[in-house]
Design a protein around this motif. Structure first.
Motif, PDB file in Angstrom:
ATOM      1  N   ALA A  69       0.836  -1.201   0.000  1.00  0.00           N
ATOM      2  CA  ALA A  69       0.000   0.000   0.000  1.00  0.00           C
ATOM      3  C   ALA A  69       0.874   1.256   0.000  1.00  0.00           C
ATOM      4  O   ALA A  69       0.553   2.251  -0.669  1.00  0.00           O
ATOM      5  N   LEU A  70       1.959   1.228   0.755  1.00  0.00           N
ATOM      6  CA  LEU A  70       2.874   2.368   0.788  1.00  0.00           C
ATOM      7  C   LEU A  70       3.471   2.605  -0.595  1.00  0.00           C
ATOM      8  O   LEU A  70       3.532   3.743  -1.075  1.00  0.00           O
ATOM      9  N   ILE A  71       3.893   1.531  -1.253  1.00  0.00           N
ATOM     10  CA  ILE A  71       4.475   1.663  -2.592  1.00  0.00           C
ATOM     11  C   ILE A  71       3.442   2.203  -3.575  1.00  0.00           C
ATOM     12  O   ILE A  71       3.725   3.124  -4.359  1.00  0.00           O
ATOM     13  N   PHE A  72       2.228   1.678  -3.551  1.00  0.00           N
ATOM     14  CA  PHE A  72       1.175   2.178  -4.439  1.00  0.00           C
ATOM     15  C   PHE A  72       0.860   3.641  -4.136  1.00  0.00           C
ATOM     16  O   PHE A  72       0.543   4.427  -5.037  1.00  0.00           O
ATOM     17  N   GLY A  73       0.907   3.999  -2.849  1.00  0.00           N
ATOM     18  CA  GLY A  73       0.631   5.377  -2.475  1.00  0.00           C
ATOM     19  C   GLY A  73       1.616   6.362  -3.089  1.00  0.00           C
ATOM     20  O   GLY A  73       1.277   7.524  -3.353  1.00  0.00           O
ATOM     21  N   MET A  74       2.843   5.893  -3.348  1.00  0.00           N
ATOM     22  CA  MET A  74       3.864   6.753  -3.944  1.00  0.00           C
ATOM     23  C   MET A  74       3.506   7.174  -5.365  1.00  0.00           C
ATOM     24  O   MET A  74       3.962   8.225  -5.829  1.00  0.00           O
ATOM     25  N   ILE A  75       2.712   6.370  -6.066  1.00  0.00           N
ATOM     26  CA  ILE A  75       2.448   6.642  -7.482  1.00  0.00           C
ATOM     27  C   ILE A  75       0.993   7.035  -7.752  1.00  0.00           C
ATOM     28  O   ILE A  75       0.610   7.243  -8.904  1.00  0.00           O
ATOM     29  N   THR A  76       0.164   7.144  -6.697  1.00  0.00           N
ATOM     30  CA  THR A  76      -1.265   7.433  -6.885  1.00  0.00           C
ATOM     31  C   THR A  76      -1.545   8.926  -6.751  1.00  0.00           C
ATOM     32  O   THR A  76      -1.368   9.497  -5.676  1.00  0.00           O
ATOM     33  N   PRO A  77      -1.989   9.593  -7.817  1.00  0.00           N
ATOM     34  CA  PRO A  77      -2.314  11.021  -7.729  1.00  0.00           C
ATOM     35  C   PRO A  77      -3.481  11.279  -6.769  1.00  0.00           C
ATOM     36  O   PRO A  77      -4.447  10.501  -6.733  1.00  0.00           O
ATOM     37  N   LEU A  78      -3.405  12.368  -6.019  1.00  0.00           N
ATOM     38  CA  LEU A  78      -4.477  12.704  -5.081  1.00  0.00           C
ATOM     39  C   LEU A  78      -5.805  12.895  -5.799  1.00  0.00           C
ATOM     40  O   LEU A  78      -6.863  12.556  -5.267  1.00  0.00           O
ATOM     41  N   GLY A  79      -5.753  13.432  -7.004  1.00  0.00           N
ATOM     42  CA  GLY A  79      -6.992  13.675  -7.746  1.00  0.00           C
ATOM     43  C   GLY A  79      -7.783  12.411  -7.993  1.00  0.00           C
ATOM     44  O   GLY A  79      -9.023  12.434  -8.013  1.00  0.00           O
ATOM     45  N   TRP A  80      -7.090  11.291  -8.192  1.00  0.00           N
ATOM     46  CA  TRP A  80      -7.784  10.023  -8.390  1.00  0.00           C
ATOM     47  C   TRP A  80      -8.601   9.665  -7.154  1.00  0.00           C
ATOM     48  O   TRP A  80      -9.730   9.181  -7.256  1.00  0.00           O
ATOM     49  N   ASP A 114      -4.640  -4.951  -1.195  1.00  0.00           N
ATOM     50  CA  ASP A 114      -5.305  -6.195  -0.801  1.00  0.00           C
ATOM     51  C   ASP A 114      -5.466  -7.146  -1.983  1.00  0.00           C
ATOM     52  O   ASP A 114      -5.305  -8.364  -1.856  1.00  0.00           O
ATOM     53  N   ILE A 115      -5.811  -6.581  -3.120  1.00  0.00           N
ATOM     54  CA  ILE A 115      -6.099  -7.388  -4.309  1.00  0.00           C
ATOM     55  C   ILE A 115      -4.810  -7.777  -5.032  1.00  0.00           C
ATOM     56  O   ILE A 115      -4.580  -8.939  -5.360  1.00  0.00           O
ATOM     57  N   ALA A 116      -3.964  -6.766  -5.263  1.00  0.00           N
ATOM     58  CA  ALA A 116      -2.761  -6.987  -6.068  1.00  0.00           C
ATOM     59  C   ALA A 116      -1.734  -7.858  -5.347  1.00  0.00           C
ATOM     60  O   ALA A 116      -0.950  -8.553  -6.000  1.00  0.00           O
ATOM     61  N   LEU A 117      -1.739  -7.828  -4.015  1.00  0.00           N
ATOM     62  CA  LEU A 117      -0.771  -8.607  -3.256  1.00  0.00           C
ATOM     63  C   LEU A 117      -0.881 -10.094  -3.578  1.00  0.00           C
ATOM     64  O   LEU A 117       0.101 -10.840  -3.518  1.00  0.00           O
ATOM     65  N   ARG A 137      -7.738  -0.657 -10.776  1.00  0.00           N
ATOM     66  CA  ARG A 137      -7.181  -0.978 -12.093  1.00  0.00           C
ATOM     67  C   ARG A 137      -6.250   0.134 -12.579  1.00  0.00           C
ATOM     68  O   ARG A 137      -5.212  -0.123 -13.194  1.00  0.00           O
ATOM     69  N   GLU A 138      -6.627   1.378 -12.290  1.00  0.00           N
ATOM     70  CA  GLU A 138      -5.799   2.501 -12.730  1.00  0.00           C
ATOM     71  C   GLU A 138      -4.438   2.490 -12.023  1.00  0.00           C
ATOM     72  O   GLU A 138      -3.403   2.754 -12.647  1.00  0.00           O
ATOM     73  N   ILE A 139      -4.452   2.181 -10.729  1.00  0.00           N
ATOM     74  CA  ILE A 139      -3.194   2.137  -9.974  1.00  0.00           C
ATOM     75  C   ILE A 139      -2.310   1.004 -10.486  1.00  0.00           C
ATOM     76  O   ILE A 139      -1.105   1.173 -10.708  1.00  0.00           O
ATOM     77  N   VAL A 140      -2.921  -0.171 -10.691  1.00  0.00           N
ATOM     78  CA  VAL A 140      -2.177  -1.323 -11.206  1.00  0.00           C
ATOM     79  C   VAL A 140      -1.625  -1.015 -12.599  1.00  0.00           C
ATOM     80  O   VAL A 140      -0.462  -1.321 -12.916  1.00  0.00           O
ATOM     81  N   ARG A 141      -2.447  -0.386 -13.421  1.00  0.00           N
ATOM     82  CA  ARG A 141      -2.028  -0.041 -14.779  1.00  0.00           C
ATOM     83  C   ARG A 141      -0.851   0.939 -14.752  1.00  0.00           C
ATOM     84  O   ARG A 141       0.104   0.819 -15.527  1.00  0.00           O
ATOM     85  N   ASN A 144       2.308  -1.012 -13.614  1.00  0.00           N
ATOM     86  CA  ASN A 144       2.801  -1.860 -14.700  1.00  0.00           C
ATOM     87  C   ASN A 144       3.445  -1.027 -15.807  1.00  0.00           C
ATOM     88  O   ASN A 144       4.447  -1.427 -16.410  1.00  0.00           O
ATOM     89  N   GLY A 145       2.849   0.142 -16.087  1.00  0.00           N
ATOM     90  CA  GLY A 145       3.384   1.000 -17.139  1.00  0.00           C
ATOM     91  C   GLY A 145       4.738   1.579 -16.774  1.00  0.00           C
ATOM     92  O   GLY A 145       5.589   1.793 -17.646  1.00  0.00           O
ATOM     93  N   MET A 146       4.948   1.832 -15.499  1.00  0.00           N
ATOM     94  CA  MET A 146       6.211   2.415 -15.045  1.00  0.00           C
ATOM     95  C   MET A 146       7.321   1.385 -14.875  1.00  0.00           C
ATOM     96  O   MET A 146       8.485   1.645 -15.206  1.00  0.00           O
ATOM     97  N   TYR A 147       6.940   0.205 -14.357  1.00  0.00           N
ATOM     98  CA  TYR A 147       7.962  -0.724 -13.899  1.00  0.00           C
ATOM     99  C   TYR A 147       7.940  -2.093 -14.576  1.00  0.00           C
ATOM    100  O   TYR A 147       8.798  -2.931 -14.314  1.00  0.00           O
ATOM    101  N   GLY A 148       6.950  -2.328 -15.423  1.00  0.00           N
ATOM    102  CA  GLY A 148       6.836  -3.635 -16.061  1.00  0.00           C
ATOM    103  C   GLY A 148       5.637  -4.406 -15.540  1.00  0.00           C
ATOM    104  O   GLY A 148       5.099  -4.118 -14.467  1.00  0.00           O
ATOM    105  N   GLU A 149       5.206  -5.389 -16.311  1.00  0.00           N
ATOM    106  CA  GLU A 149       3.995  -6.143 -15.986  1.00  0.00           C
ATOM    107  C   GLU A 149       4.215  -7.049 -14.769  1.00  0.00           C
ATOM    108  O   GLU A 149       4.895  -8.075 -14.862  1.00  0.00           O
ATOM    109  N   VAL A 150       3.648  -6.648 -13.655  1.00  0.00           N
ATOM    110  CA  VAL A 150       3.718  -7.437 -12.429  1.00  0.00           C
ATOM    111  C   VAL A 150       2.337  -7.924 -12.009  1.00  0.00           C
ATOM    112  O   VAL A 150       2.162  -9.063 -11.572  1.00  0.00           O
ATOM    113  N   PHE A 151       1.326  -7.055 -12.181  1.00  0.00           N
ATOM    114  CA  PHE A 151      -0.010  -7.356 -11.668  1.00  0.00           C
ATOM    115  C   PHE A 151      -1.041  -7.477 -12.788  1.00  0.00           C
ATOM    116  O   PHE A 151      -1.018  -6.695 -13.742  1.00  0.00           O
TER     117      PHE A 151
END
Length: 304
Positions: A69-80, A114-117, A137-141, A144-151
């Motif tokens: 969750a911390l890692i995802f939080g680093m890349i999630t825009p507040l506007g979303w 919770d889901i991606a883990l 889905r947007e966060i996962v996308r 994946n777009g930044m670092y490669g297909e993981v999820f």
């Protein structure tokens, strides 16, 4: 829960108690979380969830959840996060609580973890969670777009009744105090159903109604036989039956369906420590699965 039980025979499922999510709205008083965890899982097992078929665990017992969750939080825009409809709705619904917190705003980020883990492909959700799943889905996308297909990008699995209303017409939620519990006695069910809000158009007994806007009808689709559901719908539209009679009909069917659940629940409660053992074993399995995912994440981020 019926959906969960059906899915465990079709998919490789993970079901968890979202105790970290409970902190997003109830962080000021955590006294009920431990007891509620045991109560919830007792319900699940009494309905038919099988820990031999599905992984049943506690969210907070898998610390990798918070890490992802911390890692995802680093890349999630507040506007979303700010545009999620349920965020603004709950701010209004729960105005008595101080919800101007990072945790409450970031609920969808934690949900994504919770889901991606567990690299989930499908998520059994209610209709009210659909917007959260889209942001997931947007966060996962984005990751994946930044670092490669993981999820994988998770898809929703809706039930035949994707949204179950509460006693007052809002969504059923413990936060709103409008629930019918699986542990409720037959008398409790009767009292609660008789108090339910029904079609607002039926001010008088002779007024025709619309089952699609009646709070009661989704429960008939869950608990009444198909042929009876058709009769209920027809008699509602023609004012062939009143709301009180409709409630009494539902009460009979609900209590008949819930009685075996009550019996299994009593048997579980007679085995002290059983539910806790199930959760400890399930949490251990979940941690092992989570480790595999975080190794992939670490490789993708080029971190040690």
């Amino acid at each position: 829960m019926k959906n969960w039980v059906d899915l465990q025979d079709q998919y490789d499922c993970r079901y968890f108690v979202a105790d970290l999510h409970a902190l997003t709205t109830d962080y000021a008083d955590t006294s009920a979380i431990r007891e509620s965890t045991i109560e919830a899982v007792t319900d699940w097992l009494s309905v038919g969830l099988d820990p031999e078929k599905a992984v049943v665990f506690v969210q907070a017992q898998v610390p990798q959840t918070a890490e992802l969750a911390l890692i995802f939080g680093m890349i999630t825009p507040l506007g979303w996060l700010e545009r999620v409809p349920t965020y603004k709705e709950q701010l209004q619904e729960l105005r008595e609580k101080e919800l101007g917190t990072f945790g409450f705003l970031g609920y969808p980020v934690l949900m994504t973890a919770d889901i991606a883990l567990y690299r989930g492909h499908y998520v059994p959700v209610g209709k009210d969670q659909e917007s959260h799943l889209e942001i997931c889905r947007e966060i996962v996308r984005r990751f994946n777009g930044m670092y490669g297909e993981v999820f994988p990008e998770p898809q929703a699995l809706f039930t035949a009744t994707p949204k179950v209303p509460g006693l007052d017409g809002r969504k059923m939620s413990k936060s709103y105090g409008n629930t019918i519990a699986l542990s409720d006695s037959a008398d409790d069910v009767k009292t609660k159903v008789m108090s339910m809000v029904t079609d607002p158009k039926r001010a008088r007994r002779a007024d025709p109604g619309d089952p699609e806007t009646c709070n009661l009808f989704p429960f008939h689709t869950l608990y009444s036989p198909t042929e009876e559901v058709a009769v209920v719908a027809s008699e509602c539209r023609t004012a062939g039956r009143g709301c009180v009679d409709c409630k009494k009909h539902l009460i009979r069917n609900m209590n008949a369906a819930l009685e075996p659940v009550r019996e299994r629940r009593a048997a579980l409660e007679a085995k002290p420590g059983f539910v806790r053992d199930v959760l400890e074993a399930g949490s251990e399995k979940a941690r092992s699965l989570a480790n595999e995912t975080l190794e992939k994440v670490s490789d993708a981020l080029r971190m040690l």
